[in-house]
Write an enzyme that holds these catalytic residues in place. Structure first.
Site, PDB file in Angstrom:
ATOM      1  N   GLU A  15      68.839  13.528  -8.137  1.00 21.82           N
ATOM      2  CA  GLU A  15      67.918  12.394  -8.250  1.00 21.82           C
ATOM      3  C   GLU A  15      68.371  11.425  -9.337  1.00 21.82           C
ATOM      4  O   GLU A  15      69.198  11.743 -10.182  1.00 21.82           O
ATOM      5  CB  GLU A  15      66.497  12.878  -8.607  1.00 21.82           C
ATOM      6  CG  GLU A  15      65.496  12.812  -7.468  1.00 21.82           C
ATOM      7  CD  GLU A  15      65.071  11.402  -7.086  1.00 21.82           C
ATOM      8  OE1 GLU A  15      65.623  10.424  -7.618  1.00 21.82           O
ATOM      9  OE2 GLU A  15      64.166  11.284  -6.246  1.00 21.82           O
ATOM     10  N   ARG A  95      54.934  18.609 -12.596  1.00 20.17           N
ATOM     11  CA  ARG A  95      56.203  18.351 -13.268  1.00 20.17           C
ATOM     12  C   ARG A  95      56.528  16.865 -13.264  1.00 20.17           C
ATOM     13  O   ARG A  95      55.978  16.088 -12.486  1.00 20.17           O
ATOM     14  CB  ARG A  95      57.352  19.097 -12.581  1.00 20.17           C
ATOM     15  CG  ARG A  95      57.658  18.622 -11.150  1.00 20.17           C
ATOM     16  CD  ARG A  95      58.988  19.187 -10.675  1.00 20.17           C
ATOM     17  NE  ARG A  95      59.287  18.888  -9.280  1.00 20.17           N
ATOM     18  CZ  ARG A  95      59.818  17.750  -8.839  1.00 20.17           C
ATOM     19  NH1 ARG A  95      60.068  16.760  -9.682  1.00 20.17           N
ATOM     20  NH2 ARG A  95      60.079  17.581  -7.556  1.00 20.17           N
ATOM     21  N   ASN A  97      58.799  13.652 -12.432  1.00 23.59           N
ATOM     22  CA  ASN A  97      59.647  13.263 -11.313  1.00 23.59           C
ATOM     23  C   ASN A  97      60.427  12.009 -11.722  1.00 23.59           C
ATOM     24  O   ASN A  97      60.886  11.891 -12.840  1.00 23.59           O
ATOM     25  CB  ASN A  97      58.806  13.059 -10.047  1.00 23.59           C
ATOM     26  CG  ASN A  97      59.622  13.237  -8.775  1.00 23.59           C
ATOM     27  OD1 ASN A  97      60.382  14.208  -8.666  1.00 23.59           O
ATOM     28  ND2 ASN A  97      59.472  12.344  -7.820  1.00 23.59           N
ATOM     29  N   ASP A 115      53.209  21.521  -5.480  1.00 27.10           N
ATOM     30  CA  ASP A 115      52.832  21.720  -4.079  1.00 27.10           C
ATOM     31  C   ASP A 115      52.444  20.406  -3.395  1.00 27.10           C
ATOM     32  O   ASP A 115      51.923  20.408  -2.282  1.00 27.10           O
ATOM     33  CB  ASP A 115      51.700  22.737  -3.952  1.00 27.10           C
ATOM     34  CG  ASP A 115      50.403  22.281  -4.627  1.00 27.10           C
ATOM     35  OD1 ASP A 115      50.368  21.148  -5.160  1.00 27.10           O
ATOM     36  OD2 ASP A 115      49.432  23.057  -4.615  1.00 27.10           O
ATOM     37  N   ASN A 143      57.686   8.148  -7.259  1.00 30.98           N
ATOM     38  CA  ASN A 143      59.122   8.009  -7.065  1.00 30.98           C
ATOM     39  C   ASN A 143      59.621   6.661  -7.568  1.00 30.98           C
ATOM     40  O   ASN A 143      59.363   6.291  -8.691  1.00 30.98           O
ATOM     41  CB  ASN A 143      59.485   8.275  -5.601  1.00 30.98           C
ATOM     42  CG  ASN A 143      60.041   9.671  -5.404  1.00 30.98           C
ATOM     43  OD1 ASN A 143      60.913  10.103  -6.156  1.00 30.98           O
ATOM     44  ND2 ASN A 143      59.538  10.391  -4.421  1.00 30.98           N
ATOM     45  N   ASP A 191      61.908   7.026  -1.000  1.00 35.50           N
ATOM     46  CA  ASP A 191      62.088   7.842  -2.209  1.00 35.50           C
ATOM     47  C   ASP A 191      62.439   6.902  -3.358  1.00 35.50           C
ATOM     48  O   ASP A 191      61.698   5.977  -3.636  1.00 35.50           O
ATOM     49  CB  ASP A 191      63.160   8.902  -1.947  1.00 35.50           C
ATOM     50  CG  ASP A 191      63.094  10.078  -2.898  1.00 35.50           C
ATOM     51  OD1 ASP A 191      62.794   9.876  -4.083  1.00 35.50           O
ATOM     52  OD2 ASP A 191      63.374  11.210  -2.461  1.00 35.50           O
TER      53      ASP A 191
END
Length: 279
Positions: A15, A95, A97, A115, A143, A191
């Site tokens: 990423e 978390r 990103n 999840d 994102n 994304d």
């Protein structure tokens, strides 16, 4: 034009490619591998830094170190490698990103639930002095984030929406959220993204195997098929910011393609904007 291999790698969840002009290197992460990678196109030199937590993004700092978006918040590495927390906010099951540095040197850092619980993430702005401000509080998968060349617009992807949105922005204040473009069903989901010198938005399509470029009006004008199913983000790099680097993932794929998890590049494909450093 075909994508070339910049770095052959097997990252689980590559990423966030980012060009570091001071060091003339490309920085990207393997989120689930807890690794920060660097690559110098001029020499071919590579480094790998292991982090103690999953790392959603790594960006250059003005002092020569790195700022990292980790599981429990945002931390920093000095140029000598010493780590310290800049903003610690652990939330069970969540978390860090993707993240991006704004033109004013602040870090905009997103989170998500492991999840992918709807609304389980957020987006914060971390000022260079350490002041954290929550910008969005109902995010599923935070994102791509980027700014127009004049800094008055912010583009943003919450992947679960299937859209690229745009805000009016003034420092830490955003307003007038609206849709720039949506990705049709069957073409993957948006994304990570980057903005070029023409103000066009380039976005990676997870499960779409392609990059797209949208004009400032939201029109789709370029599509680049890729040799991977799950491209994750893109950034212009190289001394003249004309090469587009693409991070990719292999996580969740029963039969990943040979280049899944590698860093790809589309040479001389456009003109990028200078990358701000945090601080």
């Amino acid at each position: 034009m075909r994508a070339e291999v910049a770095v052959r790698e097997s990252a689980e969840l590559g990423e966030g490619p980012t060009w570091d002009p001071a060091a003339e290197r490309l920085i990207w992460v393997d989120i689930l591998g807890s690794r920060v990678h660097t690559y110098e196109p001029g020499s071919g030199r590579r480094t790998v830094l292991a982090t103690e937590q999953h790392v959603g993004a790594a960006k250059p700092r003005a002092d020569g170190g790195l700022v990292v978006n980790l599981r429990d918040g945002v931390g920093g590495y000095s140029a000598e490698g010493a780590f310290s927390w800049l903003h610690r906010e652990p939330v069970p099951g969540r978390r860090g990103n993707d993240a991006a540095v704004a033109p004013d040197g602040a870090l905009w850092a997103g989170t998500m639930a492991y999840d992918e619980t709807p609304g389980g993430g957020n987006l914060i702005r971390l000022a260079p002095d350490g002041t954290a401000t929550e910008i969005l509080d109902d995010v599923t998968v935070s994102n791509g984030t980027g700014w127009s060349p004049d800094g008055t617009l912010m583009y943003y992807v919450d992947t679960a929406t299937g859209r690229i949105d745009v805000f009016d922005v003034d420092g830490e204040h955003v307003a007038n959220r609206r849709e720039l473009a949506s990705v049709e069903k069957g073409a993957g989901v948006p994304d990570g993204l980057t903005v070029d010198a023409d103000g066009c938005v380039w976005v990676a399509l997870w499960d779409g195997g392609a990059l797209r470029r949208y004009t400032p009006s939201g029109a789709l004008d370029r599509v680049f098929p890729l040799p991977v199913t799950r491209p994750t983000s893109c950034a212009f790099g190289g001394p003249d910011l004309r090469d587009l680097y693409i991070s990719t993932a292999r996580v969740g794929l029963d039969h990943p393609t040979p280049l899944a998890g590698s860093l790809l590049v589309l040479p001389e494909v456009g003109q990028g904007l200078p990358t701000p450093a945090f601080g």
